[in-house]
Design a protein around this motif. Structure first.
Motif, PDB file in Angstrom:
ATOM      1  N   ARG A   1      30.253 -17.092  -2.243  1.00 52.27           N
ATOM      2  CA  ARG A   1      29.767 -17.191  -3.628  1.00 52.27           C
ATOM      3  C   ARG A   1      29.185 -15.867  -4.110  1.00 52.27           C
ATOM      4  O   ARG A   1      29.437 -15.435  -5.230  1.00 52.27           O
ATOM      5  N   GLY A   2      28.369 -15.266  -3.245  1.00 52.79           N
ATOM      6  CA  GLY A   2      27.781 -13.980  -3.615  1.00 52.79           C
ATOM      7  C   GLY A   2      28.839 -12.920  -3.852  1.00 52.79           C
ATOM      8  O   GLY A   2      28.752 -12.133  -4.800  1.00 52.79           O
ATOM      9  N   ALA A   3      29.863 -12.905  -2.979  1.00 55.20           N
ATOM     10  CA  ALA A   3      30.938 -11.929  -3.114  1.00 55.20           C
ATOM     11  C   ALA A   3      31.719 -12.153  -4.406  1.00 55.20           C
ATOM     12  O   ALA A   3      31.981 -11.216  -5.169  1.00 55.20           O
ATOM     13  N   ASP A   4      32.081 -13.402  -4.681  1.00 51.49           N
ATOM     14  CA  ASP A   4      32.880 -13.700  -5.873  1.00 51.49           C
ATOM     15  C   ASP A   4      32.112 -13.364  -7.147  1.00 51.49           C
ATOM     16  O   ASP A   4      32.687 -12.867  -8.120  1.00 51.49           O
ATOM     17  N   SER A   5      30.812 -13.617  -7.141  1.00 49.94           N
ATOM     18  CA  SER A   5      29.994 -13.307  -8.314  1.00 49.94           C
ATOM     19  C   SER A   5      29.989 -11.811  -8.603  1.00 49.94           C
ATOM     20  O   SER A   5      30.110 -11.390  -9.768  1.00 49.94           O
ATOM     21  N   LEU A   6      29.904 -11.007  -7.548  1.00 48.62           N
ATOM     22  CA  LEU A   6      29.895  -9.549  -7.739  1.00 48.62           C
ATOM     23  C   LEU A   6      31.269  -9.029  -8.157  1.00 48.62           C
ATOM     24  O   LEU A   6      31.372  -8.163  -9.026  1.00 48.62           O
ATOM     25  N   TYR A   7      32.332  -9.570  -7.545  1.00 52.59           N
ATOM     26  CA  TYR A   7      33.684  -9.148  -7.962  1.00 52.59           C
ATOM     27  C   TYR A   7      33.902  -9.480  -9.436  1.00 52.59           C
ATOM     28  O   TYR A   7      34.533  -8.709 -10.175  1.00 52.59           O
ATOM     29  N   ASN A   8      33.379 -10.614  -9.859  1.00 56.50           N
ATOM     30  CA  ASN A   8      33.514 -11.016 -11.250  1.00 56.50           C
ATOM     31  C   ASN A   8      32.811 -10.014 -12.177  1.00 56.50           C
ATOM     32  O   ASN A   8      33.334  -9.648 -13.235  1.00 56.50           O
ATOM     33  N   LYS A   9      31.631  -9.551 -11.776  1.00 57.73           N
ATOM     34  CA  LYS A   9      30.910  -8.553 -12.581  1.00 57.73           C
ATOM     35  C   LYS A   9      31.693  -7.243 -12.646  1.00 57.73           C
ATOM     36  O   LYS A   9      31.729  -6.586 -13.694  1.00 57.73           O
ATOM     37  N   VAL A  10      32.333  -6.900 -11.519  1.00 57.35           N
ATOM     38  CA  VAL A  10      33.129  -5.669 -11.492  1.00 57.35           C
ATOM     39  C   VAL A  10      34.262  -5.750 -12.506  1.00 57.35           C
ATOM     40  O   VAL A  10      34.559  -4.790 -13.220  1.00 57.35           O
ATOM     41  N   THR A  11      34.924  -6.917 -12.590  1.00 54.35           N
ATOM     42  CA  THR A  11      36.038  -7.065 -13.539  1.00 54.35           C
ATOM     43  C   THR A  11      35.558  -6.915 -14.981  1.00 54.35           C
ATOM     44  O   THR A  11      36.344  -6.584 -15.875  1.00 54.35           O
ATOM     45  N   GLN A  12      34.274  -7.153 -15.219  1.00 59.76           N
ATOM     46  CA  GLN A  12      33.742  -7.105 -16.585  1.00 59.76           C
ATOM     47  C   GLN A  12      33.239  -5.716 -16.991  1.00 59.76           C
ATOM     48  O   GLN A  12      33.345  -5.342 -18.163  1.00 59.76           O
ATOM     49  N   ILE A  13      32.690  -4.965 -16.033  1.00 57.15           N
ATOM     50  CA  ILE A  13      32.061  -3.698 -16.421  1.00 57.15           C
ATOM     51  C   ILE A  13      32.830  -2.465 -15.958  1.00 57.15           C
ATOM     52  O   ILE A  13      32.610  -1.366 -16.475  1.00 57.15           O
ATOM     53  N   GLU A  14      33.737  -2.612 -14.995  1.00 60.88           N
ATOM     54  CA  GLU A  14      34.486  -1.455 -14.490  1.00 60.88           C
ATOM     55  C   GLU A  14      35.522  -1.007 -15.523  1.00 60.88           C
ATOM     56  O   GLU A  14      36.183  -1.840 -16.162  1.00 60.88           O
ATOM     57  N   THR A  15      35.649   0.290 -15.690  1.00 64.59           N
ATOM     58  CA  THR A  15      36.611   0.836 -16.657  1.00 64.59           C
ATOM     59  C   THR A  15      37.918   1.267 -16.006  1.00 64.59           C
ATOM     60  O   THR A  15      38.940   1.363 -16.689  1.00 64.59           O
ATOM     61  N   ASN A  16      37.900   1.506 -14.711  1.00 61.32           N
ATOM     62  CA  ASN A  16      39.105   1.931 -14.008  1.00 61.32           C
ATOM     63  C   ASN A  16      40.011   0.720 -13.762  1.00 61.32           C
ATOM     64  O   ASN A  16      39.616  -0.224 -13.065  1.00 61.32           O
ATOM     65  N   PRO A  17      41.236   0.714 -14.301  1.00 60.47           N
ATOM     66  CA  PRO A  17      42.121  -0.451 -14.142  1.00 60.47           C
ATOM     67  C   PRO A  17      42.421  -0.780 -12.679  1.00 60.47           C
ATOM     68  O   PRO A  17      42.549  -1.964 -12.322  1.00 60.47           O
TER      69      PRO A  17
END
Length: 238
Positions: free
Chosen positions: A82-98
């Motif tokens: 759960r912790g991992a998925d939550s962080l990956y989800n944040k990365v998809t929202q704020i990361e600019t590199n495709p």
């Protein structure tokens, strides 16, 4: 890679600054140093120590998506899905590199796909979720062999799961029909047995009534004989 053959991305080796970060050389060196040490600890299997470095980074620079990605890897290695998925989800929202966003979507798909292997009840729902996450990753990085492989594997698993579910339903239906047939036969046998028993009882009862009637008739005849007047003998009188 785990036993199922699903492939995931791991640690991003190089640290990059978020657009909102200060761009001083000192800040870049500090972030690179902590990221590099965290990555070394991670690859040596020292996930707890790696986690400490990533958390220190995020405490100072909360929007560092690369540190989030790496911390998510550490959580995933420790079993904190759960912790991992939550962080990956944040990365998809704020990361600019495709490419990095694609990797985060890929790993979310990996989590969903692996969870599907451990849950029969939610298997198909989780596989469909994983398929959509892999497709999202491919939209950002169309040439990713890892994602294409996982997507194909996931689609195959969903097809097999659907077929198995249909077969199980058909088997359950046949088993239920067979059970109903057996119950019907048992009921018919029980009813036949009951009918035969009733017939036997009726026969016995009829015989009892007939015996009683014969006995009553005999007693009536005997009483009748007892009450008949005796005939006097006719003597000749000459």
């Amino acid at each position: 890679m785990i036993r199922s053959g699903i492939i995931t991305y791991i640690i991003i080796v190089l640290a990059c600054l978020s657009p909102n970060l200060a761009t001083s050389v000192h800040a870049q060196n500090w972030i690179y140093r902590y990221t590099h040490i965290g990555n070394q600890k991670f690859h040596k299997g020292q996930t707890d120590k790696a986690e400490q470095y990533y958390l220190r980074l995020l405490k100072e620079v909360p929007n560092n998506s690369r540190a989030m990605f790496n911390l998510a890897d550490a959580y995933l290695a420790k079993g904190d899905v759960r912790g991992a998925d939550s962080l990956y989800n944040k990365v998809t929202q704020i990361e600019t590199n495709p490419q990095v966003r694609s990797m985060a979507w890929h790993n979310r798909g990996y989590i969903s796909q692996r969870a599907a292997l451990q849950s029969r009840e939610q298997e198909q729902q989780l596989l469909r979720t994983a398929i959509e996450q892999y497709k999202q990753a491919l939209r950002l990085e169309p040439h990713s062999d890892r994602t294409r492989y996982n997507l194909a594997l996931c689609q195959k698993q969903l097809k097999e799961s659907t077929n198995n579910k249909q077969q199980n339903k058909q088997q359950q239906k046949q088993q239920q029909q067979q059970k109903n047939k057996q119950n019907e036969q048992q009921q018919q046998q029980q009813q036949q047995k009951k009918n035969n028993s009733n017939k036997q009882q009726d026969k016995q009862q009829t015989e009892q009534y007939m015996n009683l009637a014969r006995q009553a008739e005999r007693r009536a005849l005997e009483k009748l004989k007892q009450h008949q007047p005796r005939q006097r003998s006719k003597d000749k009188n000459w």
